[in-house]
Design a protein around this motif. Structure first.
Motif, PDB file in Angstrom:
ATOM      1  N   HIS A 580      -4.241   5.897  30.143  1.00  0.00           N
ATOM      2  CA  HIS A 580      -4.494   5.923  30.874  1.00  0.00           C
ATOM      3  C   HIS A 580      -5.855   4.904  31.182  1.00  0.00           C
ATOM      4  O   HIS A 580      -5.939   3.975  31.811  1.00  0.00           O
ATOM      5  CB  HIS A 580      -5.029   7.063  31.387  1.00  0.00           C
ATOM      6  CG  HIS A 580      -4.638   7.958  31.148  1.00  0.00           C
ATOM      7  ND1 HIS A 580      -4.708   9.967  30.624  1.00  0.00           N
ATOM      8  CD2 HIS A 580      -3.150   8.160  32.273  1.00  0.00           C
ATOM      9  CE1 HIS A 580      -3.213  10.595  30.718  1.00  0.00           C
ATOM     10  NE2 HIS A 580      -2.457   9.570  31.649  1.00  0.00           N
ATOM     11  N   GLU A 620       5.536  14.124  30.610  1.00  0.00           N
ATOM     12  CA  GLU A 620       5.241  14.073  31.937  1.00  0.00           C
ATOM     13  C   GLU A 620       5.451  12.884  32.740  1.00  0.00           C
ATOM     14  O   GLU A 620       5.539  13.286  33.963  1.00  0.00           O
ATOM     15  CB  GLU A 620       3.494  14.414  31.094  1.00  0.00           C
ATOM     16  CG  GLU A 620       3.331  15.673  30.534  1.00  0.00           C
ATOM     17  CD  GLU A 620       2.091  15.137  28.993  1.00  0.00           C
ATOM     18  OE1 GLU A 620       1.541  13.625  28.965  1.00  0.00           O
ATOM     19  OE2 GLU A 620       1.938  15.967  28.390  1.00  0.00           O
ATOM     20  N   THR A 621       5.733  12.068  31.873  1.00  0.00           N
ATOM     21  CA  THR A 621       6.203  11.218  33.175  1.00  0.00           C
ATOM     22  C   THR A 621       7.908  11.599  33.958  1.00  0.00           C
ATOM     23  O   THR A 621       8.462  12.291  33.505  1.00  0.00           O
ATOM     24  CB  THR A 621       6.292   9.735  32.959  1.00  0.00           C
ATOM     25  OG1 THR A 621       7.694   9.754  31.716  1.00  0.00           O
ATOM     26  CG2 THR A 621       5.459   8.678  31.938  1.00  0.00           C
ATOM     27  N   HIS A 623      10.477  12.417  36.074  1.00  0.00           N
ATOM     28  CA  HIS A 623      11.901  11.990  35.774  1.00  0.00           C
ATOM     29  C   HIS A 623      13.152  13.345  36.175  1.00  0.00           C
ATOM     30  O   HIS A 623      12.354  14.600  36.083  1.00  0.00           O
ATOM     31  CB  HIS A 623      12.345  12.074  34.619  1.00  0.00           C
ATOM     32  CG  HIS A 623      11.314  12.620  33.904  1.00  0.00           C
ATOM     33  ND1 HIS A 623      10.760  12.735  32.732  1.00  0.00           N
ATOM     34  CD2 HIS A 623      12.949  13.365  33.246  1.00  0.00           C
ATOM     35  CE1 HIS A 623      10.565  14.319  32.614  1.00  0.00           C
ATOM     36  NE2 HIS A 623      12.199  14.591  32.389  1.00  0.00           N
ATOM     37  N   ALA A 632      11.634   6.019  30.344  1.00  0.00           N
ATOM     38  CA  ALA A 632      10.569   6.124  30.603  1.00  0.00           C
ATOM     39  C   ALA A 632      10.091   5.921  28.704  1.00  0.00           C
ATOM     40  O   ALA A 632       9.100   5.608  28.452  1.00  0.00           O
ATOM     41  CB  ALA A 632      10.249   7.912  31.112  1.00  0.00           C
TER      42      ALA A 632
END
Lengths: 729, 417, 396
Positions: A580, A620-621, A623, A632
């Motif tokens: 992040h 977590e991304t 999809h 990802a």
């Protein structure tokens, strides 16, 4: 008894024979602390300094001085603080001041509240010129100093930082109570077996805690260290003058061991070193508490301290004869024929013993008057005590001038201070302490308060004589109050045992530990034995560290479990933060490394952790389809493969990663499972995982059962392809 | 004389601290000390011997009290006292000769004055008999002269001399002291040379191809064996190691260093070996008046073994080890219990001695006695520097060395008024 | 004679209640034999040895003191009887003075040893003699002592005392430079002193023996001996903790008296019959006995039973200590038990003994030296071999 103790000459002669070059030096000096800055011997020490308490009918300080003098010390500085007057008066009346070659000087101070202060005070006086012996006035020993002195001096020649040599003696712990036979707490010492340097010193006060933590540096600095928990600190130190200055420099040093020794051990700036000297044949011990008092008296009676034994060392002008079964009798004893005097007893001059009285394992002072049908067992009875008919005494200390009315009973562990009167048929509760002086209000279990109290001691001590006066005045009003406390006609206060100490009482009282207490203890120890599934936590006998380590870090396995979990979390956190706040990969690597060090992890673990966190991230991304997911994952690989790579130093790590991955697919992240081959392929393309790692993984999986080989089968063709590729070139 | 006083005190403390090892060293130092005491003692014209005796006795008492187990001290003190008496007596008798002459020369004295010296002469003769020998039937009816009596008579001799000549009196006083010191020097000589004198007799006792057994270490024994070897005797020596101090090891070393055939055995093997032994030769700590021996611990067992197999049990002892006292309850009173640390390692056993658990009474007792008492009937022969004697003859030697009223040194007014 | 023995019987009667008629018959025999017997010692069957014991140690009864009084009282009448008889016996003194008379007078005082009495008697001879030279005096004394000895051949200490004094006399005369008067006065003075010497001897012995009595020991004593009593008394005064086993000491039962004395000193004491010695030997630490005489071999002659006690003790390796004043050293060398003048005394078995049965009435036995450990004498603590030396020194 005009003669005794003038043998400085003799001692000197002995020393000449021992090491002639010794004589050329400054006279050997010793600092004797005639005040143990503690309250362990309350309430007795309120009225008389500890060093003057009789040990087998001889004041402790006599043993210490006699030893020093026969060991060839020429100058002794007796530091008196509490009850200084009494100590000085005693020494003046004794022979010690009139020695040709053995000079005793008293140093009096009233505001010293600790050994530290004492030494600072002595430093100001500037009387110590060379190496000196530092002991407290309650030490009993018969060791010869010549060898330890020589060692010390040689070390000094080599290394001026070797400021102190501690004398230690082997003594096993009781497996149950986890305390030494002298009632002191378990003591851990780390010693370099070659140089005998002391590296670590820790008193384990909490008897249930079975762990201790060593600084890793110890192991790094020293080729091998020896960890002892079966050593007894004799509290005999050979010190160089620096020690005094050290005390003055660090004014916060109070306690010799807790502050000074540990202080030196931890601070590596000055690099001062402390060495140890173990004695085998000779004896040395310090009367630290009531149990030590009892134990040491018994050692003396059993002649471990020879020649410092009652019938050889004629202290007091009456000669004591040793008779059968270790029974010492002084002259003019009036003993009834029917009295039974058991083994290992000492009976002082002019004592009268009535009919059918049974005495065993006890020390009885001068001029006592013991009635008939009295039972005395393991007691220490001082001078001029009156015990009327039918009393029963078990394992208790009875000070001078006590009167026990007929039929009184002392349960084990009782301490009767001076001139107490126990009423008729009164039973003193176990471990109770009785004194003519009321108990000080503030209950002190920790240092600082003790010091304060020692001052109060000083006040009382300043007037040992008017003490009696005020006592008599007191008695009158005590009479009223105390009769209730000590039966009719009893005089004195029973000291309430404060909660803090109550746990200690049975440990340190002279009474042997009661059977049920022992049972209870064994229970607890057993418990924490199986709790820490490790055999025989019995006092780990000293040995090379490896052997000992298991005793101390017995909870490794579950440790490692939760450690790794914790580690993974940490790594993941770092990683996410990195993502992040897009930190440079190098920094991340740095952080992970530090984590790895702190948690002491393998590279493989790191790799696994990082891969794990990558996958987590990918999951977590957001999809919808597996394609997106795979994409990802691919992205992450692209951006972070360097991070992962830096931990995949070898085949093993890579396999670890694959296993990790497999684990994830099968457990935590099911949706990854279809992508397994694909991702594996990615990894391969990115050269994160080498071909033979994969093959190795497959090979590992050979033996496994079907359920476990799911992914192998899934990756079948990929593997096939790999193999062919390898065949091609 | 403060210096002597300090000397005495110093020696007393050495004894107390058990810093003096071995009875020979002790004996020698005692003798030297007493010599200095005597030389320092300034004595008046009358009752000189009395003064000396008192001085020596006073010192002697302290010394004996300091280490009652080391009998050599008491022995030497008594020897010195005996010497004083003898010297004084010889002088007195000499004086008497002169006195009689004077008595004859001036007859004009009236009767009582005349027979006063005569009576004193008788008294002196009586004194002579009783001081030189222990009290006996012969002297039973005569007035037992207490120690003071001797000097008195001598002084009375001095009085009558005063009439005739006062010049030689001072010389006499000097002479007494001088003689005594001379004699004490001889005594010291004897103590120093006792090893050699004993060793001289080795040849008569040790023969070819014999096997000698000994226990522990004694310088006398070493010299003795070595002397025999010097005289071209070839023999073996079995050395029992002598636990717990294992001085036998040292002895074995010494013997081998001097080229003797040596075999080291454990104490417990003595009985097994004794049948092969021709003679047991051991040293002693002290020899009592009844011929009993105070010897290093373990010897009683050896003696019994020797008796069982009729092996002669020979004890070597310098004359300074002869003690005029009779052993009573010797196992306890004449013994010394040393530190248990010689037997076992404190650290190893420390858990057995944890008084904190159980009844608080120690369960393990370690007793480490230094000496054994070997009763006379087990001893075949004593070899002292004056030759070989059998146990029942010891009292005679003692009668030669000591005078009876010195026997009670420490406890006063006990015997012989 | 009648009176004496009859009264003796009477005494016996009132101590041991009703008595069988047989013994009451026996005295006639006694006296009869006495008449036949030698002149000088009227009743030989009850030998003078026994008489003295009776007088001094008393035949133990419920009230033995009264007994002793009676015994002493009885002497006076018969002593002059005897004196007349013995005056005839010794030609040396025509006048009424007689040694034996003197001797018996001295002997009456209970705690005076026989030897002392003898020497006092001889001193009296010297005093009363008007001899002018040492030679004459010696001869006179010789006669007197001979008559004394022959009067009671059985008492060893009497003989020893006489010999001792004679030795002394001869040696004194050997000192040429003394004139007769001073010599004589000196002899008398010393003789007077002898009583206290003998008393002092006991003190010395008691002192010497103290070391040997250790706390908690058990002592076996046999019969009654003033010296042994003195020893134990001193021990008790020194607060020694010990207990005593007393043999009964048949037939005199003198053990009972000793036990009484000890009980007075509240020493724990236990009484044994003579035959229980071996039974209780294992609980004993040492044996203490007195002696009537110490002989040249170093052995002792003492009350019947000493020998067997010594044998038992020896076989169990217990020390046997003898307490004896040096004036009891006698010039005897008994080769076996029978080789000494027997001291006879009648024994009452409480039941009639048929006249055919022979009764061993000898009252003493001889204990050879090898069974004795040490002798405590006023000459010091001696081994038996030393004793023989002493005696040889004295009489060679």
């Amino acid at each position: 008894m005009g003669a005794p103790k003038k043998s400085a000459a003799a001692a000197a002669a002995a020393r000449v024979s021992d090491d002639p070059e010794e004589l050329a030096r400054v006279p050997l000096q010793a600092v004797l602390l005639a005040d143990s800055f503690t309250t362990k011997f309350r309430p007795i020490t309120l009225e008389r300094p500890k060093v003057l308490l009789p040990l087998v009918n001889v004041p402790m300080i006599e043993y210490t001085l006699a030893w020093l003098e026969s060991a060839g010390v020429e100058e002794v500085f007796v530091f008196c603080c509490a009850h200084a007057k009494q100590v000085i008066n005693y020494l003046e009346s004794s022979q010690w001041f009139s020695q040709p070659k053995f000079s005793v000087t008293t140093i009096e101070s009233h505001n010293s509240v600790s050994a530290g202060d004492a030494l600072r005070f002595i430093y100001e006086r500037n009387v110590i010129h060379g190496d000196f012996i530092l002991i407290s006035g309650d030490t009993v020993s018969n060791m010869s100093l010549t060898r330890v002195l020589q060692e010390h001096k040689e070390r000094r020649k080599k290394d001026s930082n070797a400021v102190m040599t501690m004398v230690i003696k082997r003594s096993k712990l009781s497996p149950v109570t986890q305390q030494s036979r002298l009632g002191t707490d378990e003591l851990f010492m780390a010693i370099d077996p070659d140089t005998k340097q002391l590296l670590y010193y820790e008193e384990n006060t909490n008897h249930l805690k079975a762990t201790l933590s060593l600084d890793k540096m110890l192991l790094i600095d020293n080729s091998s260290i020896r960890l002892h928990n079966d050593m007894q600190d004799c509290f005999i130190d050979i010190c160089s003058p620096e020690v005094l200055s050290l005390f003055t420099d660090n004014f916060d040093y109070q306690h010799l061991r807790r502050h000074f020794v540990k202080g030196l051990l931890v601070d590596d700036i000055m690099g001062y070193k402390i060495y140890t000297h173990e004695i085998h044949s000779s004896y040395a011990a310090r009367v630290d508490n009531y149990r030590a008092y009892d134990t040491i008296s018994k050692d003396i009676i059993q002649r471990w301290t020879y020649p410092l034994v009652p019938d050889v060392l004629l202290l007091g002008n009456s000669t004591t004869k040793l008779e059968r079964v270790g029974m010492y009798r002084a002259s003019e004893i009036v003993q009834s024929r029917s009295a039974q005097i058991g083994p290992l007893t000492v009976i002082g001059t002019g004592t009268r013993i009535g009919d059918n009285t049974k005495i065993s394992n006890s020390v009885i002072g001068k001029g006592c008057d013991i009635g008939s049908n009295v039972l005395i067992e393991g007691c220490h009875i001082w001078d001029n005590v009156t015990i009327e008919d039918g009393c029963q005494l078990r394992h208790s200390i009875v000070c001078d001038g006590v009167v026990m009315k007929s039929g009184a009973v002392l349960s084990p562990g009782v301490v009767l201070s001076f001139k107490v009167v126990i009423g008729q048929n009164f039973t003193a509760p176990a471990y109770s302490k009785v004194s003519l002086l009321p108990q000080p209000i503030k209950q002190d279990s920790d240092e600082e308060l003790e010091y304060a109290d020692n001052n109060s001691d000083v006040e009382t001590s300043c007037a040992p004589d008017n003490m009696n006066g005020e006592l008599t005045s007191e008695l009158s009003e005590i009479q009223g109050s105390a009769t209730s406390e000590l039966g009719c006609g009893g005089v004195g206060y029973i000291w309430s045992i404060c909660e803090g100490a109550s746990e200690e009482e049975w440990r340190h009282s002279i009474a042997p530990i009661s059977a049920e207490k022992l049972a209870e203890l064994t229970q607890t120890t057993d418990d924490d034995l199986e709790f820490s599934n490790q055999d025989g936590n019995a006092p780990a006998s000293s040995g090379e560290l490896r052997s000992d380590a298991l005793s101390d870090s017995e909870d490794d396995d579950e440790d490692t479990k939760n450690d790794s979990a914790y580690f993974e979390k940490e790594v993941e956190a770092t990683f996410l933060r990195a993502v992040h706040e897009n930190v440079q990969v190098d920094h991340v690597i740095l952080e992970v490394n530090s984590l790895k060090l702190s948690c002491n992890m393998e590279f493989s673990a790191c790799a696994g952790a990082i891969f794990y966190s990558m996958m987590k991230l990918a999951l977590e991304t957001p999809h919808k389809t597996t394609d997106e997911l795979s994409r990802a994952v691919l992205n992450i690989f692209n951006s972070w493969h360097r991070l992962l790579k830096s931990y995949l130093s070898g085949k093993d790590e890579e396999i670890e990663v694959i296993l990790k991955f497999e684990e994830m697919c099968s457990e935590s992240a099911k949706e990854l499972s279809p992508l397994f081959t694909q991702i594996l392929h990615h990894l391969y393309d990115k050269e994160l995982i080498s071909e033979d790692a994969i093959l190795g993984w497959e090979f590992e999986k050979q033996g496994a059962e079907e359920s476990d080989r799911v992914f192998v089968r899934q990756a079948e063709n990929f593997l096939q392809w790999l193999k062919e590729a390898s065949e091609e070139d | 004389m403060p210096d002597v006083q300090s000397l005495v005190i110093e020696f007393v403390l050495k004894l107390k601290k058990r810093k003096v090892e071995g009875s020979q060293a002790t004996a020698r130092q005692t003798a030297v000390l007493l010599r200095s005491v005597i030389s320092q003692q300034r004595i008046g014209y009358t009752n000189q011997a009395g003064a000396l005796i008192d001085a020596v006795k006073a010192v002697g008492e302290q010394l004996v009290a300091a280490n009652p187990v080391e009998l050599a001290v008491g022995n030497i003190v008594r020897r010195v006292l005996h010497i004083i008496r003898e010297e004084d007596l010889s002088l007195t008798t000499a004086a008497m000769a002169g006195l009689n002459l004077s008595a004859v020369s001036d007859d004009d004295d009236d009767n009582d004055q005349d027979d006063h010296p005569v009576l004193s002469a008788a008294a002196v003769a009586a004194a002579a008999r009783s001081t030189l020998r222990p009290p006996s039937l012969q002297t039973l009816l005569e007035d037992m002269p207490d120690p003071a009596a001797v000097p008195h008579t001598s002084s009375s001799g001095g009085d009558s001399e005063e009439k005739s000549k006062s010049a030689d009196k001072s010389s006499r006083s000097r002479k007494l002291k001088h003689d005594v010191i001379e004699a004490v020097n001889e005594l010291i000589e004897d103590i120093d040379t006792c090893h050699e004198q004993i060793a001289e007799q080795a040849v008569e006792h040790i023969h070819h191809n014999e096997v000698i057994l000994t226990l522990g270490s004694s310088r006398t024994v070493l010299e003795f064996l070595y002397a025999a070897k010097e005289k071209k005797r070839s023999f073996r020596v079995f050395v029992a190691e002598g636990a717990p101090r294992y001085q036998g090891h040292l002895l074995a070393k010494e013997l081998v260093a001097r080229g003797l055939q040596t075999t080291l055995i454990t104490d417990s093997a003595v009985f097994a070996m004794i049948s092969r032994v021709n003679m047991v030769i051991v040293g002693a700590h002290a020899v009592m008046a009844n011929g009993g021996v105070i010897a290093p611990v373990g010897l009683n067992m050896v003696a019994l073994a020797a008796q069982r197999h009729a092996v002669p049990f020979v004890v070597l002892a310098g004359s300074h080890k002869l003690c005029p006292l009779y052993p009573h309850n010797p196992e306890v009173l004449l013994n010394e219990l040393r530190s248990p640390s010689e037997l076992l390692d404190f650290g190893e056993f420390s858990d057995c001695m944890d008084f904190g658990s159980g009844s608080g009474s120690p369960l393990i007792h370690v007793v480490n006695p230094t000496f054994d008492y070997v009763p006379p009937k087990l001893v075949s022969l004593f070899i002292t520097d004056t030759g070989g004697h059998n146990p029942s003859y010891m009292y005679r030697l003692i009668a030669d060395y000591y005078s009876a009223d010195d026997l009670v040194l420490q406890r006063k007014a006990a015997a012989s008024n | 004679m009648w009176r004496r023995s009859a009264s003796f019987i009477l005494d016996k009667r009132n101590d041991t209640g009703a008595r069988p008629d047989f013994v009451s018959l026996s005295p006639p025999q006694t006296t009869a034999s006495t008449m036949a017997d030698t002149l000088q010692n009227p009743n030989a069957k009850v030998s003078a040895y026994y008489q003295t014991r009776a007088a001094h140690h008393g035949v133990v009864t419920s009230d033995w003191l009264a007994q002793a009084q009676a015994a002493v009282g009885k002497y006076s009448p018969e002593s002059d009887v005897r004196s007349s008889s013995s005056a005839a016996a010794d030609p040396g003194s025509g006048k009424p003075f007689s040694v034996i008379d003197e001797f018996n007078n001295w002997r009456k005082q209970p705690d005076l040893a026989e030897a002392v009495a003898a020497i006092r008697a001889l001193a009296a001879v010297i005093r009363s003699s008007e001899a002018t030279t040492m030679m004459e005096l010696e001869i006179e004394l010789k006669k007197a002592s001979d008559s004394l000895k022959s009067w009671d051949t059985t008492s060893i200490s009497l003989t020893a005392g006489c010999d001792l004094f004679m030795r002394y006399v001869t040696r004194t005369s050997a000192l040429e430079y003394e004139d007769f008067n001073s010599a004589k006065s000196r002899l008398i003075e010393r003789a007077e002193k002898f009583g206290e010497i003998s008393y002092k001897a006991r003190r010395i012995i008691a002192m010497l023996s103290q070391d040997f009595i250790f706390d908690g020991c058990t002592i076996l004593v046999h019969g009654f001996s003033r010296v042994v009593l003195e020893v134990l008394k001193t021990a008790a005064q020194n607060k020694k903790l010990f207990r005593v086993l007393c043999t009964e000491g048949r037939p005199d039962r003198t053990g009972l008296r000793l036990s009484n004395e000890l009980a007075k000193l509240d020493v724990p004491v236990k009484l044994l019959i003579d035959s229980a010695v071996a039974y209780s030997m294992d609980e004993i630490d040492m044996v203490f006995v007195g002696a009537d005489g110490v002989v040249e071999s170093g052995g002792i002659i003492n009350m019947m039973g000493t020998y067997q006690i010594a044998l038992v003790a020896h076989s169990m390796n217990k020390p046997v200590y003898v307490a004896a004043e040096s004036y009891k050293f006698a010039r005897l060398y008994p080769l076996d038990q029978k080789d000494m003048a027997p001291a006879l005394r009648p024994i009452d078995f409480g039941v009639p003994i048929p006249s055919k049965v022979e009764v061993e009435t000898s009252a003493r036995d001889y204990t050879p030296p090898q069974y004795l450990t040490l002798l405590f004498t006023d000459l010091g603590v001696l081994t038996p071999s030393v004793v023989s030396d002493e005696l040889i020194q004295l009489y060679l």
